[in-house]
Motif scaffolding. Structure first.
Motif, PDB file in Angstrom:
ATOM      1  N   THR C 245     -18.184   6.900  -6.568  1.00 37.69           N
ATOM      2  CA  THR C 245     -18.133   7.728  -5.364  1.00 37.69           C
ATOM      3  C   THR C 245     -19.562   8.128  -5.024  1.00 37.69           C
ATOM      4  OG1 THR C 245     -17.996   9.933  -6.372  1.00 37.69           O
ATOM      5  CG2 THR C 245     -15.927   8.739  -6.121  1.00 37.69           C
ATOM      6  N   PHE C 263      -9.247   0.273  -9.395  1.00 37.84           N
ATOM      7  CA  PHE C 263      -8.124   0.918 -10.098  1.00 37.84           C
ATOM      8  C   PHE C 263      -7.204   1.670  -9.140  1.00 37.84           C
ATOM      9  CE2 PHE C 263      -8.479   1.110 -14.842  1.00 37.84           C
ATOM     10  CZ  PHE C 263      -9.499   0.189 -14.989  1.00 37.84           C
ATOM     11  N   ALA C 264      -7.217   1.294  -7.864  1.00 39.50           N
ATOM     12  CA  ALA C 264      -6.430   2.029  -6.873  1.00 39.50           C
ATOM     13  C   ALA C 264      -5.071   1.352  -6.709  1.00 39.50           C
ATOM     14  CB  ALA C 264      -7.179   2.101  -5.551  1.00 39.50           C
ATOM     15  N   THR C 265      -4.167   1.697  -7.577  1.00 39.62           N
ATOM     16  CA  THR C 265      -2.873   1.023  -7.679  1.00 39.62           C
ATOM     17  C   THR C 265      -2.186   0.857  -6.320  1.00 39.62           C
ATOM     18  OG1 THR C 265      -2.622   1.890  -9.892  1.00 39.62           O
ATOM     19  CG2 THR C 265      -0.610   1.143  -8.793  1.00 39.62           C
TER      20      THR C 265
ATOM     21  N   HIS D 156      -7.562   8.502 -10.040  1.00 39.06           N
ATOM     22  CA  HIS D 156      -8.252   8.900  -8.816  1.00 39.06           C
ATOM     23  C   HIS D 156      -7.496  10.004  -8.094  1.00 39.06           C
ATOM     24  CE1 HIS D 156     -11.268   5.715  -8.530  1.00 39.06           C
ATOM     25  NE2 HIS D 156     -10.361   4.869  -8.971  1.00 39.06           N
ATOM     26  N   ARG D 158      -7.924  12.358  -4.398  1.00 41.85           N
ATOM     27  CA  ARG D 158      -8.677  12.516  -3.159  1.00 41.85           C
ATOM     28  C   ARG D 158      -8.036  13.642  -2.357  1.00 41.85           C
ATOM     29  NH1 ARG D 158      -7.770   7.418  -1.947  1.00 41.85           N
ATOM     30  NH2 ARG D 158      -9.094   6.717  -3.632  1.00 41.85           N
ATOM     31  N   ARG D 160      -8.573  16.052   1.251  1.00 41.02           N
ATOM     32  CA  ARG D 160      -9.369  16.132   2.471  1.00 41.02           C
ATOM     33  C   ARG D 160      -8.649  17.033   3.452  1.00 41.02           C
ATOM     34  NH1 ARG D 160      -9.802  10.437   5.214  1.00 41.02           N
ATOM     35  NH2 ARG D 160      -7.935  11.205   6.217  1.00 41.02           N
ATOM     36  N   GLY D 256     -12.651  12.270  -8.628  1.00 39.97           N
ATOM     37  CA  GLY D 256     -12.075  12.708  -7.364  1.00 39.97           C
ATOM     38  C   GLY D 256     -13.118  12.939  -6.304  1.00 39.97           C
ATOM     39  N   GLU D 274      -4.371  12.230  -1.909  1.00 34.11           N
ATOM     40  CA  GLU D 274      -4.064  10.882  -2.375  1.00 34.11           C
ATOM     41  C   GLU D 274      -4.342  10.810  -3.876  1.00 34.11           C
ATOM     42  OE1 GLU D 274      -5.417   8.798   1.850  1.00 34.11           O
ATOM     43  OE2 GLU D 274      -6.528   8.363   0.014  1.00 34.11           O
ATOM     44  N   HIS D 276      -4.091   8.121  -7.344  1.00 30.89           N
ATOM     45  CA  HIS D 276      -3.795   6.814  -7.931  1.00 30.89           C
ATOM     46  C   HIS D 276      -3.715   6.946  -9.445  1.00 30.89           C
ATOM     47  CE1 HIS D 276      -4.833   5.232  -4.037  1.00 30.89           C
ATOM     48  NE2 HIS D 276      -6.088   5.579  -4.153  1.00 30.89           N
ATOM     49  N   SER D 281       0.961   5.361  -7.169  1.00 31.21           N
ATOM     50  CA  SER D 281       0.072   6.091  -6.269  1.00 31.21           C
ATOM     51  C   SER D 281       0.915   6.928  -5.319  1.00 31.21           C
ATOM     52  CB  SER D 281      -0.765   5.106  -5.434  1.00 31.21           C
ATOM     53  OG  SER D 281      -1.659   4.364  -6.225  1.00 31.21           O
TER      54      SER D 281
END
Lengths: 378, 378, 378, 378
Positions: C245, C263-265, D156, D158, D160, D256, D274, D276, D281
């Motif tokens: 990131t 790794f973003a399933t 992961h 996220r 926002r 993150g 979001e 993962h 996910s």
């Protein structure tokens, strides 16, 4: 009127619609302070225990099992019962000069609907039919766009209402599957909404629906009645449609496709409207009711408009932009409008006359299905 | 066959479809190495200058203005001309034992389509109709799901093909608007795709379309013909439909709604298919052709599946997962299948017989529109 | 140049990128007739059998295992090998006056990238880096909007590139996981695209990326190497990042967030760009690369624009509106531009100098990650 | 407690949050009949006229301008004032043994938040912080999925939160832009929600946020104060951030990205989360708060789940499936939980201790921004 400042409301029906309207009545003072004051006066039903519980929960002062006596005691009568009890109480109330707000569809048969329309025409009080989806902010905004000519001449209309609660053949029988009580199935329950919404949105521009072809289908002919122990006690016939489709043509030549189903697997309450005109198009989906997809002017694609700005219809009563509303808010809006009409003496739309016109379309769809041919509307 | 290893292809038509198929032929060796070798042998048309340019651009070895002479020289005949020239050359080729790949719809009239079907039946070579959307990976994947029973019993089918290139009344007249040459308008051009796709996907399970109601509409009755200086030279009548709708019922009782339009403002090439079964549902949109929306098994909502995995249909020939394909790839796939059938002597679907069945449906829609009543299919 | 009309191309690398560029070269004549003529002259690799097969499939006239000899024989050199072989052959070619088209990222280290940039600066031929996503029509259209001021002053930029092919800890080791050969992991492989695209889109308006904070993460430290029999032969260390990131700040004060992961399933090739300016916003997603979501002017919400109209960038070369393109078309466009620059003697962007600037950002992200503090860019 | 059956509520603040909580209190009896009875006892504010109007509209029995006197008269104290008045009244109430429900963020400074946390720790009544988004049914459902291991190991995260109400440089100055009163800008107002939600969803699995890098940005340094005649009276400095971003790392190595802005043109209240994991996910967007996008098990793509089924969290209190809820329902849910905890003597989450932990993260983001380096959390 029992006092000069507060409208006493009598409500027939204490299940789904009873709760939806009771909630709406309860919320008016905080969000629509200029609405008439109302008292949740009497809740009417047959099962005294369930009724008492509901009255307590919904904030009614008293209960009654006989609607006839209530009509004299209240300023406004809400008829939220099953379709087959729409006509008599509503007509009686109107004959007594009591304004009536009746759930949709207006009646199980066109004949009943005609009697209700006539009673309303003879009364000097508002008689409204609770087509609540007219009161979605995004729908009102859509109408503003259409009326402002943003879509140009209307060519295409599409309306579809999809649910899936009957796709399981073992789903229990209910009054909504009985022709005597419900009048029709998906057609009257869901299609009535679609027909009303489409007429509301476009008929000032397209003229009326001129002719149509209808198709009704029942996928499962009988359904189980379960006992309290969960076993099947009997099977009862399903005498209404599980789904319908219609082709329609408007006076100006615009064409439309309508459809509803209780067998649309994965769709819970998916009412969509799509309109194409010479200058623009729009799409609406009830499951995302805060949004309207709009293509107008120089747009190349549909804009996903979140209809929650201050100047959007009804929105200034609620929350700041982006703080979305739900399904129930439509009831608050329609109750606000109906009760304001009652208090102010003005007209309310959709009226019984308008709801009768919807019924004419539903009836023609059934006729066309029986005859296997197109039907011209009167 | 001119030599034992390479198929010489003769192609009638050098505009949109000519380019799409020429491109497909050119791409086979790199992506489908087991496809037969082909030579872009002769490109056939009437305007010699334009034809020469096209042949040069599309990689054809020679040109011809007379299709009859070409048939003897080639191993395969592609008929990509306007609808009214589908029948004669295709029949002649088949009568000469030359395999034919013909654009859709098969013919402007059912009678012509019947003659083509009969010629194909009498020939011992493949006669294929180029319904390219059968060859979208997501559509193939949808068929796999349906055939595996993932959707259960089919109850609802919806097909809609929306374009907007005629919404402007000043859009120029073209052969596609003339009944003699095109046979029909949106119905044949777009509806043929929809009918073929729906039959491909569900008819093994629902049975055939049993009966239907059709509606055709022409919104603009005549259109300008422009001169080279941009002024209007004359107006010619539009003798085909700008839009159609249909209600259909399958043998098993499943119901469907079909629709196409050239007046759907904002929609460029929006072909959507939606199917609901007792166990699941799916949705497809051509403008997002790499995706299939799928609801099966324990799914609560639709999955947006990107159909680009290695084991998805045709995908291993192309790129890694997530590297999306385009519209033109459908032509590569159908050419691969058709030419493999030609070389291998096997059957090809959709055949002329299948395309005739599509034409029966289109014809019934027109009949129903004229008669104002439902039509039962043979 | 071997003849005055045709460019002989030598290509190093015959796997994924080799196929993508070979396809692009093959498609130019039909769709970009004004592109220079090219000959797929020599395909270069180490495994002679695999190379011969690839040359046959990709249409190359000959093969070679030694890139040095090829440079003298060709007019253009394509370097599509792994990152660690980008520098030497590219520099040698440029020193010999041969134009170079090199895959991204430019080099595994900033030092190598600098050498390549310098070689390009000293050469009088184009040296291009194949950041193909600049050549998506929707991205070009986005740039037109930004350059026309439709978004106003840029405040926010977001870039994210998500894949999932390494989420399984048993996924096999590959050269892309080795720092020596790849330079970095998700950062160089995916992040390079994001950095280039964002710089392309906004830096003329925001100024350069001024400072940044970087974070690299490796979730799985070693991975199996499988034998041909499918058993694990050994484990090798993963010496690159699985995800990164970055926070960035531009000279004008605009801020940005960057991210990539393997790794973003559920995400296969999901490259998204989002930009907010004082007058508008836009969103792009590679998995729907024909679309651009745009909010400008009086728009209330994002328009979903299908960027397939005739006057959209590159689209007139292809198909009518709504007939969508795929991932591979970006390679055709970039090859068209690069080869036109070669033939015409003009500049090509992204050049090695531009690709070096990308590398500076990637390097700073790594530095920042090591130092645990913000890094100011030179 | 003033009587044994009804909780008297004193509420400080009568604007946006005052209305949202008053509405929630009013709706409890009809939808959550097992909630404690409450009386809207006293509404507290400074402007007596505005306060009287609000009390009337919101259904409060009385008003007061001095919170200190009210604390003794009520059973529960709601602190819905601006951030800089969170600490003193809340601490005083807790010291007096009165349960406190305080709006977020807990306090403008970490020191104040610590004092509030300590007061709560010493009190034997619940002290809750009104992070209402924990009470969205879709978020509760997301937590169920995560806790059941459906996403596997989290890699992961996220978060926002985008709004656009300050993008116009002429938008008026308000207390939310003043560091003294608000503590921070987008960070505290929006980021507090994001940090709480992410911690709620994943920290049981990832461990705490271990270290982070923060970035704050103010795009417009001063803003006008308008007089009642609409003219600009003066400009006041903006001493808080218009936007922030953060990179975070959890104890287990998950990474993150966080972000919020008041300059995200076109976004009104767009809070997205979001996540993962190794097995799945999920995605959530507040503007479509009835939906959760879920990828688990054998899913290939995200399912768009409409979280309105009877067995979804809180939904059985409301309407049938597909009848969507709105933003305000989150307040009903959180009030139900908080008041139930008060009445039942149980714990409530998010507590002041939890809200303090959020503040630690916000404070670390500010520290990191100042220092230009990563900060490790205690």
């Amino acid at each position: 009127m029992s006092d000069t400042e507060t409208l006493d409301i009598g409500v027939l029906g204490y299940r789904f619609m009873g709760k939806a309207h009771a909630n709406a009545l309860a919320r008016l003072p905080m969000f629509f302070p200029d609405a008439p004051n109302v008292r949740r006066h009497t809740l009417i039903g047959r099962d005294e225990d369930a009724l008492a519980d509901a009255a307590d929960q919904f904030g009614f002062e008293q209960t009654a099992t006989d609607w006839e006596t209530v009509i004299d005691d209240v300023d406004v009568f809400y008829n939220l019962g099953p379709n087959h009890v729409h006509a008599e109480p509503s007509i009686a109330a109107l004959d007594a000069g009591v304004p009536v707000f009746c759930e949709k569809p207006l009646a199980p048969t066109l004949a009943d609907a005609a009697r209700m329309r006539d009673a309303a025409a003879n009364a000097e009080v508002p008689a409204g039919c609770a087509f609540n989806y007219r009161f979605v902010p995004a729908i009102r905004y859509a109408k503003q766009l259409i009326d402002a000519g943003e879509l140009g001449d209307i060519h295409h209309v599409r309306g579809r209402y999809l649910q899936d609660w009957l796709v399981d053949p073992e789903a229990p029988w209910a009054w909504r599957m009985d022709n005597e009580r419900a009048g029709s199935g998906a057609l009257g329950d869901l299609g009535a909404h679609t027909v009303d919404l489409i007429r509301f949105l476009v008929c000032e521009h397209t003229g009326e629906i001129d002719r149509l072809s209808g198709q009704l289908q029942t996928f499962v002919d009988e359904r189980p009645v379960y006992g309290t122990d969960g076993t099947i006690k009997e099977h009862r016939p399903v005498t209404v449609d599980d789904a319908y489709t219609a082709q329609i043509e408007f006076e100006n030549g615009a064409v439309g496709s309508l459809e509803a189903s209780r067998f649309a697997t994965g769709h819970k309450n998916d009412h969509t409207i799509e309109i194409h005109g010479s200058e623009g198009s729009l799409k609406f989906s009830l499951e995302r009711l805060n949004e309207l997809s709009v293509l107008t002017g120089t747009n190349r694609g549909y804009e996903t408009v979140l209809v929650t700005d201050e100047d959007d219809p009804y929105v200034d009563a609620w929350w700041p932009p982006g703080h979305v509303l739900g399904w129930e808010h439509t009831f608050v809006h329609e109750n606000y409008e109906f009760l304001s009409a009652v208090a102010g003496g003005g007209p309310f739309e959709p009226s019984f006359a308008t709801a009768y016109d919807v019924q004419v379309v539903l009836d023609a769809i059934e006729q066309s299905d029986s005859a296997g041919e197109w039907i011209s509307l009167p």
